[in-house]
Write a protein that holds these residues in place. Structure first.
Motif, PDB file in Angstrom:
ATOM      1  N   THR A 180       1.098  -1.291   0.114  1.00 55.83           N
ATOM      2  CA  THR A 180       0.310   0.234  -0.447  1.00 55.83           C
ATOM      3  C   THR A 180       0.600   1.244   0.405  1.00 55.83           C
ATOM      4  O   THR A 180       1.693   1.042  -0.054  1.00 55.83           O
ATOM      5  N   ILE A 181       0.121   2.931  -0.117  1.00 48.50           N
ATOM      6  CA  ILE A 181       1.121   3.495  -0.330  1.00 48.50           C
ATOM      7  C   ILE A 181       1.504   4.267   0.958  1.00 48.50           C
ATOM      8  O   ILE A 181       2.367   4.474   1.397  1.00 48.50           O
ATOM      9  N   HIS A 182       1.023   2.883   2.051  1.00 45.88           N
ATOM     10  CA  HIS A 182       1.080   3.638   3.650  1.00 45.88           C
ATOM     11  C   HIS A 182       3.040   3.211   4.093  1.00 45.88           C
ATOM     12  O   HIS A 182       4.064   3.540   4.226  1.00 45.88           O
ATOM     13  N   GLU A 183       3.083   2.235   2.869  1.00 43.47           N
ATOM     14  CA  GLU A 183       4.513   1.108   2.970  1.00 43.47           C
ATOM     15  C   GLU A 183       5.403   2.399   2.353  1.00 43.47           C
ATOM     16  O   GLU A 183       6.891   2.502   2.797  1.00 43.47           O
ATOM     17  N   VAL A 184       4.896   2.556   1.003  1.00 44.60           N
ATOM     18  CA  VAL A 184       5.389   3.775   0.304  1.00 44.60           C
ATOM     19  C   VAL A 184       6.250   4.778   1.140  1.00 44.60           C
ATOM     20  O   VAL A 184       7.635   5.664   1.307  1.00 44.60           O
ATOM     21  N   ALA A 185       5.429   5.504   2.131  1.00 47.17           N
ATOM     22  CA  ALA A 185       5.412   6.832   2.300  1.00 47.17           C
ATOM     23  C   ALA A 185       6.303   6.409   4.279  1.00 47.17           C
ATOM     24  O   ALA A 185       6.611   7.221   4.144  1.00 47.17           O
ATOM     25  N   ARG A 186       5.590   4.682   5.399  1.00 48.96           N
ATOM     26  CA  ARG A 186       7.046   5.198   5.371  1.00 48.96           C
ATOM     27  C   ARG A 186       8.611   5.022   5.540  1.00 48.96           C
ATOM     28  O   ARG A 186       9.802   5.471   5.481  1.00 48.96           O
ATOM     29  N   MET A 187       8.580   3.656   4.531  1.00 43.74           N
ATOM     30  CA  MET A 187      10.008   3.936   3.538  1.00 43.74           C
ATOM     31  C   MET A 187      10.666   4.967   3.200  1.00 43.74           C
ATOM     32  O   MET A 187      11.765   5.089   2.801  1.00 43.74           O
ATOM     33  N   SER A 188       9.932   5.900   2.263  1.00 45.99           N
ATOM     34  CA  SER A 188      10.661   7.089   2.465  1.00 45.99           C
ATOM     35  C   SER A 188      10.542   8.247   3.079  1.00 45.99           C
ATOM     36  O   SER A 188      10.889   9.190   2.944  1.00 45.99           O
ATOM     37  N   GLY A 189      10.337   8.025   3.937  1.00 42.58           N
ATOM     38  CA  GLY A 189      10.403   9.629   5.237  1.00 42.58           C
ATOM     39  C   GLY A 189       9.121  10.665   4.961  1.00 42.58           C
ATOM     40  O   GLY A 189       9.726  11.313   5.343  1.00 42.58           O
ATOM     41  N   VAL A 190       8.056  10.148   4.321  1.00 43.79           N
ATOM     42  CA  VAL A 190       7.621  11.097   4.339  1.00 43.79           C
ATOM     43  C   VAL A 190       5.697  11.231   4.607  1.00 43.79           C
ATOM     44  O   VAL A 190       4.917  10.088   4.840  1.00 43.79           O
ATOM     45  N   SER A 191       4.971  11.511   4.745  1.00 44.52           N
ATOM     46  CA  SER A 191       3.803  11.616   4.312  1.00 44.52           C
ATOM     47  C   SER A 191       2.828  10.557   3.264  1.00 44.52           C
ATOM     48  O   SER A 191       3.202  10.629   2.148  1.00 44.52           O
ATOM     49  N   ILE A 192       2.036  10.162   3.745  1.00 42.48           N
ATOM     50  CA  ILE A 192       1.078   9.189   2.764  1.00 42.48           C
ATOM     51  C   ILE A 192       0.562  10.507   1.360  1.00 42.48           C
ATOM     52  O   ILE A 192       0.727   9.951   0.508  1.00 42.48           O
ATOM     53  N   LYS A 193       0.315  11.396   2.368  1.00 39.29           N
ATOM     54  CA  LYS A 193      -0.163  12.686   0.463  1.00 39.29           C
ATOM     55  C   LYS A 193       1.110  12.734  -0.549  1.00 39.29           C
ATOM     56  O   LYS A 193       0.619  12.881  -1.202  1.00 39.29           O
ATOM     57  N   THR A 194       2.592  13.147   0.029  1.00 38.05           N
ATOM     58  CA  THR A 194       3.853  13.326  -0.488  1.00 38.05           C
ATOM     59  C   THR A 194       3.228  12.643  -1.425  1.00 38.05           C
ATOM     60  O   THR A 194       4.260  12.571  -2.374  1.00 38.05           O
ATOM     61  N   ARG A 197       0.313  12.749  -3.726  1.00 37.36           N
ATOM     62  CA  ARG A 197       1.352  13.847  -4.844  1.00 37.36           C
ATOM     63  C   ARG A 197       2.444  13.191  -5.908  1.00 37.36           C
ATOM     64  O   ARG A 197       2.315  13.257  -7.124  1.00 37.36           O
ATOM     65  N   VAL A 198       3.318  12.971  -5.068  1.00 37.94           N
ATOM     66  CA  VAL A 198       4.539  11.830  -6.573  1.00 37.94           C
ATOM     67  C   VAL A 198       3.795  10.920  -7.713  1.00 37.94           C
ATOM     68  O   VAL A 198       3.977  11.630  -8.556  1.00 37.94           O
ATOM     69  N   LEU A 199       3.133  10.480  -7.053  1.00 41.80           N
ATOM     70  CA  LEU A 199       2.085   9.636  -8.313  1.00 41.80           C
ATOM     71  C   LEU A 199       1.695  10.099  -8.961  1.00 41.80           C
ATOM     72  O   LEU A 199       1.414   9.626 -10.802  1.00 41.80           O
ATOM     73  N   VAL A 208       6.620  19.633  -4.887  1.00 36.45           N
ATOM     74  CA  VAL A 208       7.733  18.762  -4.631  1.00 36.45           C
ATOM     75  C   VAL A 208       8.704  19.233  -4.626  1.00 36.45           C
ATOM     76  O   VAL A 208       9.258  18.726  -6.134  1.00 36.45           O
ATOM     77  N   LYS A 209       9.166  19.001  -3.966  1.00 37.44           N
ATOM     78  CA  LYS A 209      10.756  18.818  -3.796  1.00 37.44           C
ATOM     79  C   LYS A 209      11.690  18.544  -4.470  1.00 37.44           C
ATOM     80  O   LYS A 209      11.229  16.810  -4.953  1.00 37.44           O
ATOM     81  N   SER A 210      12.149  18.076  -5.104  1.00 33.53           N
ATOM     82  CA  SER A 210      12.722  16.947  -6.518  1.00 33.53           C
ATOM     83  C   SER A 210      13.778  15.727  -5.476  1.00 33.53           C
ATOM     84  O   SER A 210      13.469  15.095  -6.040  1.00 33.53           O
ATOM     85  N   VAL A 234      10.585   9.084  -2.896  1.00 29.53           N
ATOM     86  CA  VAL A 234       9.549   8.497  -2.775  1.00 29.53           C
ATOM     87  C   VAL A 234       9.661   7.453  -4.323  1.00 29.53           C
ATOM     88  O   VAL A 234       9.468   6.541  -3.945  1.00 29.53           O
ATOM     89  N   GLN A 235      10.006   7.894  -5.954  1.00 32.75           N
ATOM     90  CA  GLN A 235      10.073   7.106  -6.678  1.00 32.75           C
ATOM     91  C   GLN A 235      11.075   6.143  -6.207  1.00 32.75           C
ATOM     92  O   GLN A 235      10.737   4.687  -6.746  1.00 32.75           O
ATOM     93  N   GLU A 236      11.955   6.441  -5.540  1.00 26.44           N
ATOM     94  CA  GLU A 236      12.515   5.369  -4.841  1.00 26.44           C
ATOM     95  C   GLU A 236      12.221   3.889  -4.507  1.00 26.44           C
ATOM     96  O   GLU A 236      11.800   2.977  -5.090  1.00 26.44           O
TER      97      GLU A 236
END
Lengths: 340, 340
Positions: free
Chosen positions: B6-20, B23-25, B31-33, B39-41
Motif C-alpha cells: 500500500t501507499i502507506h508502506e511507501v510513505a514509511r519507507m521514504s519517510g514522508v506522509s502518505i499525501k506526499t 502527490r508524486v504519483l 514537491v521538492k525534487s 519517493v520514486q525509489e
DNA sequence: TAAGGCCATGACAGCCTTGTCAAAGCGACC
DNA sequence: GGTCGCTTTGACAAGGCTGTCATGGCCTTA
C-alpha cells in the motif's frame, strides 16, 4: 438523470440499514422476503446501481475479468470477447482488454496491470497463453486464469480446448467419403501444438482408411496465406497432383485457391480444397471454403465460467479442463473426386 | 510476490506522509525534487502500484475508458481497441469493452453500466455512434464520449472522422490516371452517411475530369459481398461494360472480383477493381485489392486523446472534431485501361 | 524587524461499499 | 415463565486513496 445515487438513499427510502440493502444486492440469505421486496422496489425507484470501485475496495471481488491477447486474428479476438462477456454479464462482471506486445518484456507489462486492477480472473488466448513468464506473474499475483487452446504445459492450469486431432480426422474422412484417396496436406507452423494435432488427425484418417500418406503430398506451411500459396505451387505443379488439398488453416487454404485459380484448376470439380478455422475469409472467396469451425465464443464463455464459479482458482490438485465440440462446415470448395 | 503493497508502506519507507507519496504519483507540482526522487525509489523498491479502486473511489477519475461497439467487422473493432489502448496506457488508463446488442433496448443496457463503472469516457464506433438513445444516456449520466465516423448529427458531440469524399475522389482520380474513362461505381448502404460521401467523391472526380457519370454505370449495393456480386453481374453482363469498377467497400469489391473470375475477365488486364476500407480480405484475394485504408488505430487514438485531455467533456460551445488522413493502397487489382 | 506571500508538507475526513460481530426478534420446548 | 437456538437486522470499522485545509519554513519587501 441521477448523477449518483448511493446505497444510503436506498436504505433510507426502504427504512432498513445500509447493510441490509447490501445483503439484498448480493443475494445473501437471511433477509425476510418482504424486506427484500421493499429494498428491491427502492432500488428500482431510485435507479440505484452499486459503485463498482467502492465494492471492490470494501469486498474481495473487483467484478473485472481480463482478456489478454496478442493475436493476429481480429475475428478470433472479438469472438473471445463476445463469448466471455456473455457469461460475465450474467453476474455483473465487466471485461478489461489488454493487448500485449509479445515483442517486449511481456511479464513487466502484466505485473503492474494486475497489481493496480486486481482483477478476479484472466483469460489468455494463444499465443500469450503459452508464455511462461506471463503465467508466472499471474500465479505470483494470485490471479486465477484460464488458457484457451494452450500448446505447452497443458496440465499446468485451467484451460479450454477443442479436439483438433479429431476435427482434422473428420475433415479428412469427409474428403475420403467424397471419393478422394490422393489428398495433399499442408502443415501449420511447427511452433503451434495445434499444427501437430491436425496433422496427426489427417494421418490417422488416411491410414485407417487404407490410403498411403505420401511424403510428396505433405508440405510444410506456416499458417500464412503466402506459405499456403507456395506449398500449393509445389503440390499442384506437374500432372501428378492430388485431387484434394487439406490445408491446416483457412489462410493457407485461400493460398491454395489462389494457385488453383491461376492454374485454371476448377474448384471443386478438379480440385477440392479444405481449410480449418472458419475465418471470415472463408466465406468471401468463391467458391466458399469447406472448413472446421472452432466454437470460439463457447470456449471463451466456458473460460469465463471456470473463472466465475471458482474452479480456476488453482486450489484443485488437477486443474480443470473443458474440451468443446468443433463443427465441420461443408461449403462449396469440396466435392466428389474427379473420375479417372 | 507482494500480495498487496500500500501507499502507506511507501510513505514509511521514504519517510514522508502518505499525501506526499500521492502527490508524486499524480505528478503534482510543489514537491521538492529530492523528495520526489526518494519517493520514486521507494515505489520502485517495493514495486508499488496504486490500487485503482481506491483511487477512483477517493478521487474523481476511474481510470477506465469504455469502448462500445456492435460492429460486424472484427478487424475494425480490434483496431479501435489497439489504437485506444495505445493512448490510454500512457496515462495509466484501462479499456473496458462493451459489445452492445442493438437489437435489444440498447439504452437500458448502457445506463446500469455507466452508473456502476463511472468511466471517464466512452468511445463509440459505428453503428452505435449514431444511436440517439445511447447518446442521450451518456449525456444524462454526464459521461464524456467521442464518436468515430458518425453519420448523423455530426455536430452534436466530439468526433473523429476521415474524409471519405476526398478519398473516393482520389481513388477515382487514380483510375482516371491509369487511362480509365468508363468507370462503374457500386454504392453502399443508403443508411450510411459514408456511402453518400464516397459516391459524391466519385461523381466529383469524374465530372472534374470531363467524364460522364452514366446512370447504367452506377449500381446500388448494400456493403455486402452478395450485393457487390449482384451489382457486378449487372455491370459486367453483355459486351458494353466499364473498364474499371470502384466498389464503395472491400466486401463488394470482392464480389466484383468473384464475378470477373467467373466471367473469365482478367483483373486488372481487362477489368480494374478498386475497393474501400482495406479489410483483411483485400490482401487475401488474388490479385490483391487496391483500396483505401482508414487510419482506424490513429482515429481511435485521437478519440482517446480527446477524452483524456478533457476536450470531449462537452463544455465547449463547438464540440471538437478531428479529421484524419486516409491512405490510398494501390495493389494489383488496378492497372492501365485496356487499349481500344 | 515585522508583515506578507509562496512553497512544501502533513493531518484528517471522506469516497461507498462489505465484513465482523453483536443485538434483537421470534418460536418452541421444558 | 424462562431458556435455547435460530433467523433477521444493524452499528461500526475497514478498505487504499485523494481532497481540503492547516501548518511551518523560508524568502521578499517595506
Amino acid at each position: 438523470m441521477s448523477s449518483k445515487v448511493t446505497i444510503h438513499e436506498v436504505a433510507r427510502m426502504s427504512g432498513v440499514s445500509i447493510k441490509t440493502v447490501s445483503r439484498v444486492l448480493n443475494r445473501e440469505a437471511n433477509v425476510k422476503s418482504d424486506t427484500r421486496i421493499r429494498v428491491q422496489e427502492a432500488v428500482a425507484a431510485l435507479n440505484y446501481r452499486p459503485n463498482i470501485s467502492a465494492r471492490s475496495l470494501a469486498g474481495s471481488k473487483a467484478y473485472l475479468i481480463g482478456v489478454f491477447f496478442d493475436n493476429p486474428s481480429p475475428a478470433y479476438v472479438t469472438d473471445v470477447q463476445l463469448g466471455a462477456i456473455a457469461r460475465c454479464r450474467e453476474e455483473g462482471y465487466h471485461l478489461i482488454v489488454e493487448p500485449l506486445d509479445s515483442e517486449g518484456d511481456v511479464a513487466s507489462q502484466v505485473q503492474p496491470m494486475l497489481a493496480t486492477l486486481r482483477m478476479d480472473g484472466v483469460i489468455l488466448t494463444p499465443p500469450v497463453c503459452d508464455n511462461v513468464a506471463v503465467l508466472d506473474v499471474l500465479e505470483a499475483e494470485g490471479v486465477p486464469y484460464v488458457r484457451l487452446s494452450p500448446d505447452r504445459d497443458v496440465d499446468r492450469s485451467a484451460n479450454v480446448r477443442m479436439d483438433d486431432s479429431r476435427a482434422a480426422y473428420e475433415m479428412t474422412a469427409h474428403l475420403i467419403g467424397l471419393g478422394h484417396t490422393d489428398i495433399g496436406f499442408i502443415k501449420g507452423h511447427p511452433d503451434h501444438g495445434a499444427a501437430h494435432l491436425r496433422y496427426e488427425g489427417y494421418v490417422k484418417a488416411m491410414t485407417e482408411h487404407g490410403h498411403p500418406v505420401r511424403d510428396d503430398r505433405v508440405e510444410q506451411g506456416w499458417f500464412s496465406f503466402r506459405s499456403g500459396f507456395e506449398a500449393a505451387e509445389r503440390l499442384l505443379s506437374g500432372d501428378d497432383r492430388p485431387t484434394a488439398i487439406f490445408a491446416s488453416n483457412d489462410d493457407m487454404a485461400l493460398g491454395v485457391m489462389a494457385v488453383a485459380n491461376r492454374l485454371r484448376l476448377e474448384v471443386p470439380q478438379t480440385l477440392s480444397v479444405a481449410g480449418f478455422d472458419d475465418t471470415p475469409g472463408a466465406k468471401v472467396v468463391w467458391p466458399q471454403l469447406t472448413t472446421v469451425r472452432q466454437p470460439i465464443q463457447a470456449m471463451a464463455a466456458a473460460a469465463a465460467d471456470l473463472l466465475l464459479n471458482g474452479e480456476a482458482s488453482g486450489d484443485a490438485e488437477t486443474p480443470p479442463s473443458r474440451l468443446l465440440d468443433f463443427q465441420l462446415v461443408v461449403r462449396e470448395s469440396t466435392g466428389p473426386a474427379p473420375k479417372g
